[in-house]
Motif scaffolding. Structure first.
Motif, PDB file in Angstrom:
ATOM      1  N   ILE A 151     -10.053  16.066  -0.995  1.00  0.00           N
ATOM      2  CA  ILE A 151      -9.300  14.827  -0.798  1.00  0.00           C
ATOM      3  C   ILE A 151      -8.297  14.964   0.333  1.00  0.00           C
ATOM      4  N   ASP A 152      -8.211  13.921   1.154  1.00  0.00           N
ATOM      5  CA  ASP A 152      -7.180  13.850   2.191  1.00  0.00           C
ATOM      6  C   ASP A 152      -5.928  13.199   1.595  1.00  0.00           C
ATOM      7  N   TYR A 153      -6.086  11.995   1.050  1.00  0.00           N
ATOM      8  CA  TYR A 153      -4.963  11.329   0.385  1.00  0.00           C
ATOM      9  C   TYR A 153      -5.497  10.255  -0.554  1.00  0.00           C
ATOM     10  N   ILE A 154      -4.595   9.757  -1.409  1.00  0.00           N
ATOM     11  CA  ILE A 154      -4.924   8.679  -2.348  1.00  0.00           C
ATOM     12  C   ILE A 154      -4.070   7.473  -1.993  1.00  0.00           C
ATOM     13  N   GLN A 155      -4.698   6.321  -1.932  1.00  0.00           N
ATOM     14  CA  GLN A 155      -3.969   5.102  -1.573  1.00  0.00           C
ATOM     15  C   GLN A 155      -4.001   4.116  -2.738  1.00  0.00           C
ATOM     16  N   LEU A 156      -2.808   3.659  -3.127  1.00  0.00           N
ATOM     17  CA  LEU A 156      -2.664   2.663  -4.194  1.00  0.00           C
ATOM     18  C   LEU A 156      -2.315   1.328  -3.563  1.00  0.00           C
ATOM     19  N   GLU A 165       0.841  -1.189   0.000  1.00  0.00           N
ATOM     20  CA  GLU A 165       0.000   0.000   0.000  1.00  0.00           C
ATOM     21  C   GLU A 165       0.881   1.245   0.000  1.00  0.00           C
ATOM     22  N   LYS A 166       0.587   2.169  -0.924  1.00  0.00           N
ATOM     23  CA  LYS A 166       1.327   3.430  -1.018  1.00  0.00           C
ATOM     24  C   LYS A 166       0.342   4.585  -0.920  1.00  0.00           C
ATOM     25  N   LYS A 167       0.678   5.551  -0.073  1.00  0.00           N
ATOM     26  CA  LYS A 167      -0.171   6.729   0.093  1.00  0.00           C
ATOM     27  C   LYS A 167       0.454   7.937  -0.595  1.00  0.00           C
ATOM     28  N   ASP A 168      -0.380   8.682  -1.324  1.00  0.00           N
ATOM     29  CA  ASP A 168       0.029   9.960  -1.909  1.00  0.00           C
ATOM     30  C   ASP A 168      -0.689  11.050  -1.124  1.00  0.00           C
ATOM     31  N   THR A 169       0.050  11.741  -0.274  1.00  0.00           N
ATOM     32  CA  THR A 169      -0.542  12.779   0.580  1.00  0.00           C
ATOM     33  C   THR A 169      -0.220  14.184   0.087  1.00  0.00           C
ATOM     34  N   LYS A 170       0.375  14.281  -1.119  1.00  0.00           N
ATOM     35  CA  LYS A 170       0.807  15.591  -1.602  1.00  0.00           C
ATOM     36  C   LYS A 170       0.085  16.054  -2.867  1.00  0.00           C
TER      37      LYS A 170
END
Length: 783
Positions: free
Chosen positions: A722-727, A618-623
C-alpha cells in the motif's frame, strides 16, 4: 504511564488530592479489533452507545478493584470494577440522562451525571473515570441552588466632548425583546431585560442621528446561591453636531469583555470580515474598538466576525452585519461579551453544552373541543338577527367553485342572499380548543367567526343552493377546523412524500442532483361549506389570539400567507389574492376570506436539496499502512470521521453563530425583521419543526460536525504494497426556506451522505469499492 502522570498533575493543579473525589468524562470511539473481515452492510446501522471507565484510588495512579458501580436513569445496571479498576455498561441504542454511582467500603461514595446524545450511526463510548477518596460514605451533599441571571442595559448619549446631550427634544428609542420605548433622557438604565439584541436610535435638533445595536449577552455560567444576580451591559452613543455638508456615514464597532461577576477579563479579541479588504484586528485587552469602518464594506453587505478567547473561559464567537445609515449619521455596533467559565469538575447540575439542541421535543398538544360552527339561513333572517336587513332567494347568482385541479369555475346558480346592514356585525359562532405545553401550561384558544358590513354600505352573504354538479346543498353556513391535518403538515411531512413521480429515490441521495419541493407550515386548517359560498362588500373574518410564541405585545405586523389546498390538505400553496388574506398584529391573528374552500393561515415554505458534489472532503493516511505488504484479503482501517448534521447558510457554507438555541437562531436568521425577539424565535421554530420532520426527528445542534472514530473493513489485493489510504466523505445539503411577506429566510442543513475508503498501491493503482460512480476497490459505509 504518561496518561496517568498527566492525570495526576491535573489533580494536583486543581487541588483534588486524597480528601476529595474527581471524575473525568470524555467521549471516545470504540474500535472493533476483530481480524476477521466483516462484509459491508448496505443498510444503515443503528448507533450504539456505552459508558466505561477506570476507578482509581485518590492518588489517581493505583487501580481500585471491587468498587460497586451502579447505573441509573434511562437504563439501569450494576457492575464491579475488575483488578485493573475497569468497568463497562453497554447501552445498546439507549440515549438520555444517566447517573453513574461509585461505592466501596472504606471509601467515600460519589455520583456523576452523564448525558448520552444521539448520533446517526457508529459506536460511541462515554468514558467516566473516578478517583475515590478514603473515608466513610456520607449522605449526599444537599442539592445545589443557582441564581437566576437578570439583565440590565445602561444607555448614555453624549456629544463629541463626552458631555451628556442637553436638548429638550432629545429622543432615544430602544427596541428589542419585550421593550419598545422612547426616552427623553441622555442617561438611563433599563432593568429586567431579556438577553438579545437591542436597537438604539438617538435624535435631537442640531445633531446628526446616532443609532446602532447593543448585544445583551446571555450568561450560561451557573452561579451558586439563591435569588438572582444582575448582568449589566452599558453603551455610549456619540452624537455629532449637524452640518450643512454632512460627512460620510460613520460606522463603529466596540465592546467590553467581563465575567459573570462583572469583572473585566483580559482576552485575545479578534475582529475579522468576509471582505478581504478589511484588515483583521487582534488585541489582548478587556475591551476593543474599531472606528471609521469603511462604508463600502457596509454597502456591500459584508459580514464581520468577533472571536473572544481567554484562559479558563469558554471561547465566544459572534457574526453580524452593520446597518446602513445616511450621510452624516453614525452607526454603533456595541458587543459586550460576558464570558462563562470552563467547568473542570462536574457538579450535580452540570453546565449545559455550549451548543444545546435548539429546542427540546415539542410536547405542546392541541385538543379541539369545539371543531366547527354552524349558522343556518333561518338564523340569518331579519326577524332572527337584528343586524340583517333582508334575506331573499336570488336566481342566476354568479358564484365560484374550486375544482380538484386548483382551477376555478364561475357558475350561475340559485342562491340565498343575506344582506347585512351597514356597520353591523353578524356573529357566526366560535371554534374552541385547549393548548397544553410545559412552558405555558393550559390555555383556551377561541376562534371568533363573524361578518361585518363596512360603515355606510351593506354587505352580503351568498350561499348557493346547489353545488358545481347541480346537486342541492344544505343551507347552513359551516366552518370546520382539522387539527389532525395540521399536525401532519407541521410535524410529519418529509421531502420524499412531496416530490413528483419524476423524482427517484436515488435523486434524493445523489449529492449532485438538485431537488426542490414546495411545502408550508399552518396555524389552522379550516374548511368552509357550502363550497361556492361567497361574501360581497366585506370578508368573513376569523379572529384568534396570536399563535403561541408570537409576542402578544408586538405592534409590528407579522404578515402571514392565506394558503389553500386542492388535494384535501396534503399540499398547500398561496391562495389567489381575491380569496383573502391573513396576518398577525396587536395580539390577534386575523383571517379574512371572500369565498369558501379549504384554507389555512400560515407561511409558504420550500425545501431544496442543492448540488453538494463539490463539498466532499478527502483525507489521506500515509503512515498507518504505507509500505506494508498484505497477504490477507482485507484489513480493518480506523479513522476519525465527521458524524451527524450541522447548520449552514443557503449555499452549504459554514456559519458562525454565538449559539444555536432557538432564540439565538431566531435573532440571527430574522435580523432584518423589526418584530420582537420572541416572534423571531417563533419563526425559527417553524423551520426547526420542518427540519426535524424531514430528518427522522433529528435536528442539528451546531455548525460543527461531531468527530467519532469509525472502523472500515477494507478489501485489498494479496501480495501488494500500500502507498496510502484515502477516505472520501460526501455530503447532502438541504436548504429550508420560510417566506414572511415578500422576504425569504433560509437555513441549510448539511449531513454525511456516504464515506468511501480507497486503497492506492505502490504501483500507483488505486483500488476501491463504493457507491461513487468512479469507485474501484475498498468499502463504502452506507449512511
Amino acid at each position: 504511564m504518561k496518561m496517568k502522570s498527566d492525570f495526576l498533575k491535573k489533580l494536583k493543579t486543581w487541588g483534588v488530592l486524597a480528601l476529595t473525589a474527581f471524575v473525568m468524562t470524555s467521549v471516545t470511539a470504540c474500535k472493533d479489533d476483530k481480524d476477521d473481515p466483516t462484509p459491508p452492510n448496505p443498510e444503515p446501522v443503528a448507533a450504539t452507545y456505552s459508558i466505561s471507565g477506570t476507578v482509581y484510588s485518590s492518588d489517581a495512579t493505583t487501580a481500585l478493584s471491587g468498587v460497586t458501580v451502579e447505573l441509573s436513569g434511562a437504563k439501569s445496571a450494576s457492575a464491579t470494577s475488575g483488578n485493573d479498576g475497569s468497568y463497562k455498561f453497554d447501552l445498546d441504542t439507549t440515549t438520555g440522562s444517566f447517573t453513574v454511582k461509585f461505592s466501596k467500603e472504606g471509601y467515600k461514595s460519589m455520583s456523576v451525571p452523564v448525558t448520552v446524545t444521539a448520533i446517526t450511526s457508529g459506536t460511541i463510548n462515554y468514558s467516566v473515570n473516578a478517583a475515590m477518596a478514603k473515608g466513610e460514605s456520607t449522605d449526599p451533599e444537599p442539592e445545589k441552588h443557582y441564581k437566576t441571571p437578570t439583565y440590565s442595559l445602561s444607555i448614555n448619549i453624549t456629544d463629541a466632548d463626552g458631555k451628556a446631550i442637553d436638548a429638550k427634544d432629545l429622543k432615544v428609542a430602544v427596541k428589542g425583546g419585550d421593550v419598545d420605548i422612547t426616552k427623553n433622557e441622555a442617561s438611563f438604565e433599563l432593568t429586567n431585560l431579556k438577553s438579545g439584541i437591542y436597537s438604539i436610535q438617538a435624535s435631537a435638533t442640531g445633531y446628526d442621528i446616532a443609532s446602532g445595536k447593543v448585544l445583551v449577552n446571555a450568561v450560561t455560567e451557573k452561579v451558586e446561591g439563591e435569588g438572582t444576580f444582575e448582568v449589566k451591559t452599558g453603551a455610549t452613543f456619540t452624537m455629532k453636531t449637524a452640518s450643512l455638508t454632512p460627512a460620510k456615514a460613520a460606522y463603529n464597532i466596540s465592546g467590553k469583555i467581563t465575567n459573570a461577576d462583572g469583572k473585566a477579563v483580559t482576552s485575545t479579541i479578534t475582529l475579522s470580515c468576509s471582505d478581504e479588504s478589511f484588515t483583521t484586528q487582534t488585541v489582548n485587552a478587556a475591551e476593543f474598538s474599531a472606528e471609521k469602518i469603511d462604508p463600502k464594506l457596509v454597502e456591500a453587505g459584508a459580514t464581520f466576525f468577533l472571536t473572544v478567547k481567554a484562559s479558563g473561559y469558554t471561547t465566544y464567537s459572534w457574526s453580524f452585519k452593520l446597518n446602513k445609515v445616511a450621510a452624516g449619521q453614525t452607526w454603533n455596533e456595541v458587543i459586550n461579551v460576558v464570558l462563562s467559565k470552563v467547568v473542570v469538575i462536574p457538579d450535580p447540575d452540570p453546565t449545559p453544552d455550549p451548543t444545546p439542541d435548539p429546542t427540546p421535543d415539542d410536547d405542546t398538544t392541541t385538543t379541539v373541543t369545539k371543531p366547527s360552527t354552524e349558522t343556518s339561513t333561518e338564523a340569518l333572517k331579519p326577524e332572527n338577527n337584528a343586524a340583517v336587513e333582508k334575506q331573499e332567494d336570488v336566481k342566476d347568482q354568479t358564484v365560484i367553485f374550486t375544482k380538484p385541479d386548483g382551477t376555478t369555475e364561475e357558475k350561475k346558480v340559485d342562491a340565498t342572499v343575506t344582506t347585512v346592514k351597514p356597520n353591523e356585525k353578524v356573529e357566526l359562532g366560535t371554534i374552541e380548543a385547549k393548548e397544553t405545553s410545559t412552558e405555558s401550561g393550559t390555555k383556551e384558544i377561541v376562534d371568533e367567526i363573524s361578518f361585518t358590513a363596512p360603515a355606510g354600505k351593506a354587505a352580503q352573504i351568498i350561499i348557493p343552493k346547489e353545488d358545481a354538479a347541480g346537486q342541492p346543498v344544505n343551507q347552513t353556513l359551516v366552518v370546520k377546523r382539522d387539527a389532525d391535518k395540521e399536525t401532519v403538515i407541521n410535524k410529519e411531512q418529509k421531502v420524499e412524500n412531496l416530490v413528483p413521480e419524476t423524482v427517484t429515490k436515488e435523486d434524493l441521495t445523489d449529492p449532485e442532483t438538485i431537488v426542490q419541493v414546495p411545502t408550508a407550515t399552518v396555524e389552522r386548517i379550516f374548511t368552509g361549506e357550502p363550497s361556492g359560498t361567497k361574501f360581497e362588500g366585506a370578508p368573513l373574518t376569523i379572529e384568534s389570539p396570536v399563535p403561541t410564541g408570537v409576542a402578544a405585545t408586538d405592534n409590528v405586523e407579522l404578515p402571514m400567507a392565506l394558503l389553500t389546498s386542492y388535494d384535501d390538505g396534503k399540499t398547500w400553496e398561496v391562495a389567489p389574492a381575491d380569496m383573502g388574506k391573513a396576518t398577525c398584529k396587536d395580539g390577534k391573528m386575523i383571517v379574512e376570506v371572500n369565498h369558501f374552500s379549504m384554507f389555512a393561515p400560515g407561511f409558504d415554505m420550500k425545501i431544496k436539496k442543492i448540488n453538494s458534489s463539490t463539498m466532499k472532503t478527502e483525507k489521506k493516511d500515509t503512515k498507518t499502512y504505507s509500505g506494508k505488504l498484505f497477504t490477507k484479503d482485507s484489513f480493518d482501517f480506523t479513522a476519525e470521521v465527521e458524524d451527524g448534521m450541522i447548520y449552514t447558510d443557503e449555499n452549504g457554507a459554514t456559519i458562525s453563530y454565538p449559539g444555536y438555541t432557538t432564540d439565538v437562531m431566531g435573532q440571527q436568521l430574522f435580523s432584518d425583521l423589526a418584530n420582537a425577539a420572541s416572534t423571531k424565535e417563533y419563526l425559527f421554530k417553524k423551520l426547526y419543526d420542518k427540519i426535524k420532520s424531514d430528518n427522522n426527528k433529528i435536528c442539528p445542534t451546531s455548525s460543527a460536525f461531531a468527530k467519532v472514530d469509525k472502523t472500515f473493513t477494507v478489501p485489498v489485493q494479496r501480495n501488494t504494497t500500500i502507498d496510502y489510504i484515502q477516505l472520501t466523505t460526501n455530503y447532502i445539503v438541504k436548504v429550508y426556506t420560510i417566506i414572511v411577506g415578500d422576504q425569504e429566510f433560509s437555513i441549510g442543513v448539511k449531513s454525511v451522505s456516504s464515506r468511501t475508503v480507497n486503497v492506492v498501491y505502490k504501483s500507483e493503482h488505486g483500488h476501491g469499492h463504493g457507491d461513487d460512480i468512479n469507485a474501484g476497490g475498498g468499502i463504502v459505509d452506507f449512511e
